[in-house]
Enzyme design. Structure first.
Site, short mmCIF file in Angstrom:
data_model
loop_
_atom_site.label_atom_id
_atom_site.label_comp_id
_atom_site.label_asym_id
_atom_site.label_seq_id
_atom_site.Cartn_x
_atom_site.Cartn_y
_atom_site.Cartn_z
N ARG A 152 -79.11 44.69 73.98
CA ARG A 152 -77.93 44.99 74.80
C ARG A 152 -76.66 44.43 74.17
NH1 ARG A 152 -80.13 45.97 80.55
NH2 ARG A 152 -78.01 46.02 81.27
N GLN A 205 -85.70 43.07 91.03
CA GLN A 205 -84.37 42.74 90.47
C GLN A 205 -83.31 43.43 91.34
OE1 GLN A 205 -86.53 44.90 89.18
NE2 GLN A 205 -85.63 46.34 87.72
N LYS A 209 -68.05 44.33 74.40
CA LYS A 209 -67.11 44.25 75.52
C LYS A 209 -66.48 42.86 75.63
CE LYS A 209 -67.33 48.34 77.64
NZ LYS A 209 -66.17 49.14 78.02
N TYR A 235 -73.29 46.29 73.23
CA TYR A 235 -72.41 46.58 74.37
C TYR A 235 -71.83 45.29 74.94
CZ TYR A 235 -71.09 48.63 78.93
OH TYR A 235 -70.42 49.05 80.06
N ASN A 256 -80.97 58.48 87.56
CA ASN A 256 -82.39 58.67 87.27
C ASN A 256 -83.19 58.93 88.54
OD1 ASN A 256 -82.54 58.39 84.53
ND2 ASN A 256 -83.99 56.68 84.56
N PHE A 257 -83.02 58.03 89.51
CA PHE A 257 -83.82 58.14 90.74
C PHE A 257 -83.53 59.44 91.49
CE2 PHE A 257 -84.70 53.28 91.55
CZ PHE A 257 -85.43 53.24 90.37
N ARG A 268 -77.64 40.74 90.09
CA ARG A 268 -76.22 40.91 89.79
C ARG A 268 -75.47 41.24 91.07
NH1 ARG A 268 -75.56 45.19 85.95
NH2 ARG A 268 -76.05 43.87 84.21
P1 NAD Z 1 -69.45 57.52 80.50
O1 NAD Z 1 -70.45 57.41 79.41
O2 NAD Z 1 -69.60 58.61 81.49
O3 NAD Z 1 -67.98 57.61 79.92
C1 NAD Z 1 -67.58 57.09 78.69
C2 NAD Z 1 -66.74 58.14 77.98
O4 NAD Z 1 -66.28 57.60 76.74
C3 NAD Z 1 -67.52 59.40 77.65
O5 NAD Z 1 -66.78 60.52 78.05
C4 NAD Z 1 -67.68 59.33 76.14
O6 NAD Z 1 -67.81 60.60 75.54
C5 NAD Z 1 -66.43 58.59 75.73
N1 NAD Z 1 -66.51 57.89 74.44
C6 NAD Z 1 -67.50 57.08 74.00
N2 NAD Z 1 -67.19 56.61 72.78
C7 NAD Z 1 -65.97 57.12 72.46
C8 NAD Z 1 -65.13 57.00 71.33
N3 NAD Z 1 -65.47 56.26 70.27
N4 NAD Z 1 -63.95 57.69 71.33
C9 NAD Z 1 -63.60 58.48 72.38
N5 NAD Z 1 -64.37 58.62 73.47
C10 NAD Z 1 -65.54 57.95 73.52
O7 NAD Z 1 -69.43 56.11 81.24
P2 NAD Z 1 -68.63 55.61 82.52
O8 NAD Z 1 -69.61 55.11 83.48
O9 NAD Z 1 -67.63 56.59 82.94
O10 NAD Z 1 -67.90 54.32 81.90
C11 NAD Z 1 -66.51 54.31 81.60
C12 NAD Z 1 -66.12 52.92 81.17
O11 NAD Z 1 -66.35 51.99 82.23
C13 NAD Z 1 -66.91 52.41 79.95
O12 NAD Z 1 -66.03 51.69 79.12
C14 NAD Z 1 -67.92 51.48 80.57
O13 NAD Z 1 -68.29 50.47 79.68
C15 NAD Z 1 -67.17 50.94 81.77
N6 NAD Z 1 -68.10 50.49 82.83
C16 NAD Z 1 -68.76 51.40 83.62
C17 NAD Z 1 -69.64 50.94 84.57
C18 NAD Z 1 -70.38 51.88 85.49
O14 NAD Z 1 -71.19 51.42 86.28
N7 NAD Z 1 -70.14 53.17 85.47
C19 NAD Z 1 -69.87 49.57 84.72
C20 NAD Z 1 -69.20 48.69 83.87
C21 NAD Z 1 -68.30 49.15 82.94
N1 UDP Z 2 -84.02 50.84 86.39
C1 UDP Z 2 -85.23 51.27 86.92
N2 UDP Z 2 -85.61 52.56 86.67
C2 UDP Z 2 -84.85 53.43 85.96
C3 UDP Z 2 -83.62 52.99 85.44
C4 UDP Z 2 -83.23 51.67 85.67
O1 UDP Z 2 -85.95 50.52 87.59
O2 UDP Z 2 -85.27 54.59 85.79
C5 UDP Z 2 -83.61 49.45 86.66
C6 UDP Z 2 -83.21 48.67 85.42
O3 UDP Z 2 -84.33 48.05 84.84
C7 UDP Z 2 -82.22 47.66 85.99
C8 UDP Z 2 -81.56 48.43 87.15
O4 UDP Z 2 -82.43 49.51 87.45
O5 UDP Z 2 -82.90 46.55 86.51
C9 UDP Z 2 -80.17 48.96 86.82
O6 UDP Z 2 -80.26 49.68 85.60
P1 UDP Z 2 -79.05 50.48 84.96
O7 UDP Z 2 -79.48 50.91 83.62
O8 UDP Z 2 -78.57 51.52 85.91
O9 UDP Z 2 -77.87 49.43 84.87
P2 UDP Z 2 -77.74 47.94 84.29
O10 UDP Z 2 -79.09 47.42 83.89
O11 UDP Z 2 -76.81 48.08 83.16
O12 UDP Z 2 -77.18 47.21 85.45
#
Ligand code: NAD
Ligand code: UDP
Ligand code: UDP
Length: 321
Positions: free
Chosen positions: A145, A212, A152, A148, A193-194, A280
């Site tokens: 992980r 978890q 970040k 990422y 997924n679910f 979390r």
């Molecule tokens: P997402 O994958 O749907 O969106 C990310 C977008 O970035 C996509 O459209 C992808 O094509 C684009 N992208 C990736 N690499 C790129 C690059 N090098 N240049 C231009 N575009 C690029 O994900 P999301 O859930 O919408 O997440 C958006 C942001 O929020 C991300 O930075 C992610 O880390 C952050 N974030 C999201 C969550 C969440 O739960 N959704 C949680 C924490 C942080």
């Molecule tokens: N998870 C799961 N089944 C799935 C996908 C995810 O049980 O098909 C679990 C995963 O192991 C984690 C939680 O759901 O504990 C959240 O996973 P996700 O990938 O959505 O986000 P993150 O781990 O980044 O919080």
């Protein structure tokens, strides 16, 4: 209340959160430049915006320099799901580091305010619960992980160094798990997924023992927080936790999804992925005080709306590829 019209760049604007943000900014009367390399995002997510003369879509990878003139930048570009960010981990780190340097360089040149979509992953597998912004985290720098999480973390470092060194106007949001319509159906994140598994009648893949926990925020609540954070006075930099503190076990989530979709799917236990955080939950005290914000969508309501989206998607594209 509408603020004055601005030119706003949204990187990752064709992704899940980005597309909702573009929509909201257009609704607030701004001009929006959506930049995306379509790695995990898709034109489908913004196709309904293409007819709007205030909306522009540009295919571009932010690891390459970008010269445009804008007032505000929301830097969201980065794959967010473990399946996608681990697919090409070097590119993930490049996006977080080179990409962020380019966006900060752009902000510096044009004097733009810049927002960073950081993540709860900066806390790693936390020993402090819930996580306040002052907690510095427990991240494995060499695990799967790390591309990422460390990417970040480095992006946050760059934001604060550009502020200290160049006086940039920054806002850093630490986003906790967010869900809703336009999540990628195959990105492996738990809510999508679910729901897809339940709607297809396939087994629900529960990793580990399902005990978890995560805290899930509905997308509309999250976008409202982005907008409020960006509108704060310039002494506000963050980092600010954004998320919904209501905490659920993953097993409870699975059972809720099965119930709401009236699915016959069974729960199927699979091994817990390496470095998967046990629990979390955001401490959102700072966001409440600073933004007067707290999420208002209950998990059940948000899940229902997300299920409606995936039902329509599966009708249109039954294989969901
Ligand atoms: P997402 O994958 O749907 O969106 C990310 C977008 O970035 C996509 O459209 C992808 O094509 C684009 N992208 C990736 N690499 C790129 C690059 N090098 N240049 C231009 N575009 C690029 O994900 P999301 O859930 O919408 O997440 C958006 C942001 O929020 C991300 O930075 C992610 O880390 C952050 N974030 C999201 C969550 C969440 O739960 N959704 C949680 C924490 C942080
Ligand atoms: N998870 C799961 N089944 C799935 C996908 C995810 O049980 O098909 C679990 C995963 O192991 C984690 C939680 O759901 O504990 C959240 O996973 P996700 O990938 O959505 O986000 P993150 O781990 O980044 O919080
Ligand atoms: N950059 C960009 N657009 C701009 C200005 C800069 O993409 O409008 C990129 C540029 O490629 C540079 C990076 O941002 O490598 C960092 O810019 P900065 O001015 O901080 O550093 P320098 O140009 O001195 O390397």
């Amino acid at each position: 209340m509408k603020s004055s019209r601005k030119k706003i760049l949204v990187t990752g604007g064709a992704g899940f959160l980005g597309s909702h943000l573009c929509e909201r900014l257009l609704r607030d009367g701004h001009d929006v430049l959506c930049v995306d390399n379509f790695f995990t995002g898709s034109k489908d997510n913004v196709v309904h915006l293409l007819g709007n003369p205030r909306f522009e879509l540009m295919r571009h990878d932010i690891t390459f320099p970008l010269y445009v003139e804008v007032d505000d930048i929301y830097n969201l570009a980065c794959p967010a799901s473990p399946v996608h960010y681990q697919h090409d981990p070097v590119q993930t780190t490049k996006t977080c580091v080179h990409g962020t340097i380019n966006m900060l360089g752009l902000a510096k040149r044009v004097g733009a305010r810049i927002f960073q979509a950081s993540t709860s992953e900066v806390y790693g597998d936390p020993e402090v619960h819930p996580q306040p912004e002052g907690y510095v985290g427990r991240v494995n720098p060499i695990g799967p992980r790390a591309c990422y999480d460390e990417g970040k973390r480095c992006a946050e470092t760059l934001f604060f160094d550009y502020r200290r060194q160049h006086g940039l106007n920054i806002r850093v949001a630490r986003i906790f798990n967010t869900y809703g319509p336009r999540m990628h159906p195959n990105d492996g994140r738990v809510v999508s997924n679910f729901i897809v598994q339940a709607l297809k009648g396939e087994p629900i893949t529960l990793f580990g023992d399902g005990r978890q926990t995560r805290s899930f925020c509905y997308v509309d609540d999250m976008i409202e927080a982005f907008i409020r954070l960006m509108r704060t006075s310039d002494d506000v930099t963050g980092p600010v936790n954004l998320g919904n503190p209501a905490e659920f076990t993953i097993r409870a989530l699975a059972e809720n999804v099965v119930r709401l979709t009236r699915s016959a799917s069974a729960l199927e236990f699979r091994p817990l992925p390496e470095d998967d955080p046990r629990q979390r939950q955001p401490d959102i005290g700072l966001a409440k005080a600073l933004l007067g914000w707290s999420p208002s969508t209950e998990l059940e309501d948000g899940l229902r709306r997300t299920i409606v989206y995936f039902e329509a998607l599966l009708r249109e594209r039954p294989t969901c590829s």
